[in-house]
Design a protein around this motif. Structure first.
Motif, mmCIF file in Angstrom:
data_model
loop_
_atom_site.group_PDB
_atom_site.id
_atom_site.type_symbol
_atom_site.label_atom_id
_atom_site.label_comp_id
_atom_site.label_asym_id
_atom_site.label_seq_id
_atom_site.Cartn_x
_atom_site.Cartn_y
_atom_site.Cartn_z
ATOM 1 N N TYR A 76 -50.495 9.463 26.522
ATOM 2 C CA TYR A 76 -51.046 9.055 25.466
ATOM 3 C C TYR A 76 -51.011 10.329 24.984
ATOM 4 O O TYR A 76 -50.592 10.125 22.977
ATOM 5 N N LEU A 77 -50.726 11.313 25.279
ATOM 6 C CA LEU A 77 -50.132 12.943 23.832
ATOM 7 C C LEU A 77 -48.883 12.503 23.367
ATOM 8 O O LEU A 77 -48.495 13.074 22.501
ATOM 9 N N LEU A 78 -48.194 12.291 24.377
ATOM 10 C CA LEU A 78 -46.991 12.036 24.477
ATOM 11 C C LEU A 78 -46.526 11.626 23.147
ATOM 12 O O LEU A 78 -45.294 11.696 22.669
ATOM 13 N N PRO A 85 -48.727 9.409 15.377
ATOM 14 C CA PRO A 85 -49.462 9.824 14.497
ATOM 15 C C PRO A 85 -48.950 11.587 13.974
ATOM 16 O O PRO A 85 -48.888 11.450 13.066
ATOM 17 N N VAL A 86 -49.556 12.209 14.851
ATOM 18 C CA VAL A 86 -49.233 14.133 15.034
ATOM 19 C C VAL A 86 -47.626 14.073 14.993
ATOM 20 O O VAL A 86 -47.517 15.357 14.143
ATOM 21 N N GLY A 87 -47.166 14.210 15.666
ATOM 22 C CA GLY A 87 -45.572 14.438 15.486
ATOM 23 C C GLY A 87 -45.278 13.897 14.093
ATOM 24 O O GLY A 87 -44.089 14.550 13.083
ATOM 25 N N ALA A 106 -43.903 16.618 11.203
ATOM 26 C CA ALA A 106 -42.620 17.064 10.495
ATOM 27 C C ALA A 106 -42.719 16.590 9.450
ATOM 28 O O ALA A 106 -42.073 17.906 8.873
ATOM 29 N N LEU A 107 -43.418 16.257 8.929
ATOM 30 C CA LEU A 107 -43.955 16.032 7.260
ATOM 31 C C LEU A 107 -44.786 17.093 6.817
ATOM 32 O O LEU A 107 -43.760 17.701 5.982
ATOM 33 N N LEU A 108 -44.826 18.119 8.001
ATOM 34 C CA LEU A 108 -45.116 19.423 6.424
ATOM 35 C C LEU A 108 -44.387 20.682 7.286
ATOM 36 O O LEU A 108 -44.893 21.189 7.293
ATOM 37 N N LEU A 116 -46.201 21.950 24.862
ATOM 38 C CA LEU A 116 -46.901 21.701 25.675
ATOM 39 C C LEU A 116 -48.671 23.016 25.568
ATOM 40 O O LEU A 116 -48.939 22.628 26.663
ATOM 41 N N VAL A 117 -47.936 23.674 24.467
ATOM 42 C CA VAL A 117 -49.897 24.306 24.010
ATOM 43 C C VAL A 117 -50.954 23.616 24.195
ATOM 44 O O VAL A 117 -51.766 23.399 24.300
ATOM 45 N N VAL A 118 -50.616 22.459 22.911
ATOM 46 C CA VAL A 118 -50.668 21.425 22.193
ATOM 47 C C VAL A 118 -51.312 20.776 23.709
ATOM 48 O O VAL A 118 -52.837 20.779 23.621
#
Length: 230
Positions: free
Chosen positions: A70-72, A80-82, A86-88, A100-102
């Motif tokens: 689910y993190l992937l 949603p996170v990626g 990317a927008l930022l 990996l840190v996240v």
């Protein structure tokens, strides 16, 4: 019986360095996030606190591959996170050290929050009430009373967060894959050696992690014993 090969090759040394770097960065992030969260959990009387506690503890019961999957999905470029990152203008998270840190922060969060929360609860209300009566703000009470009184909890949280990150496999494999020099950590390198029937190399790398974990836990128990912590 396979002979233990203590002469680690360059790829294994690189995997160890990447593992320790990931564990160090993850532990620092976890302490920055976990300390205020644990303080809030220890002090709040919010009726829905148990929902936050359950969310923090969720990685303890979830299979790492489920959490990693689910993190992937969330951190993929169209996730949603990626997508937000990317927008930022941020870096790609999947198959990268940042990803990996996240993932490690999420996976190891309960191993830092729980000992800190217990340490903050042990501080009790009286010292904080005295500090408040002397005019200390909530922030002052956290830094001048809570943090010093919870030193043993911080040590336990640091060691547990670091050691748990060092031993990660499922989450880092799902998010980071197996890219030498980029995302190939020690646990994945051991798996590779076993897959290739290189048991001597797997022994050598595993022995390093066992000794390291034993030393870290011995330090925690020795310090807790000296401080009279049960």
């Amino acid at each position: 019986m396979a002979t233990i090969n203590l002469m680690l090759n360059d790829l294994d040394l690189n995997a160890l360095w990447l593992t320790f770097r990931l564990a160090a960065v993850t532990t620092m992030v976890l302490l920055l996030i976990g300390a205020p969260l644990a303080w809030w959990l220890a002090r709040t009387r919010w009726r829905w606190r148990f929902l936050v506690e359950a969310l923090v503890a969720l990685p303890l019961v979830l299979p790492p591959t489920v959490l990693g999957f689910y993190l992937l999905v969330a951190m993929a470029p169209d996730g949603p996170v990626g997508n937000v990152v990317a927008l930022l203008g941020g870096p790609a998270l999947v198959f990268s050290f940042s990803g990996l840190v996240v993932g490690s922060v999420v996976y190891s969060l309960p191993f830092v929050v729980q000992p800190l929360r217990n340490a903050f609860v042990a501080v009790g209300d009286r010292p904080l009430e005295v500090a408040a009566a002397l005019g200390a703000s909530p922030m002052d009470r956290f830094f001048t009373v809570g943090v010093p009184q919870a030193r043993a909890g911080f040590l336990s949280a640091t060691v547990l967060g670091f050691a748990h990150t060092v031993g990660e496999f499922g989450v880092v494999l799902m998010i980071g894959g197996n890219i030498p020099g980029e995302t190939r950590v020690a646990s994945i390198a051991i798996y590779d050696h076993v897959e290739s029937l290189e048991y001597g190399n797997a022994h050598g790398l595993s022995l390093v992690l066992i000794v390291l974990s034993l030393v870290m836990l011995s330090v925690v128990f020795a310090v807790n014993k000296r401080g009279g912590v049960a």
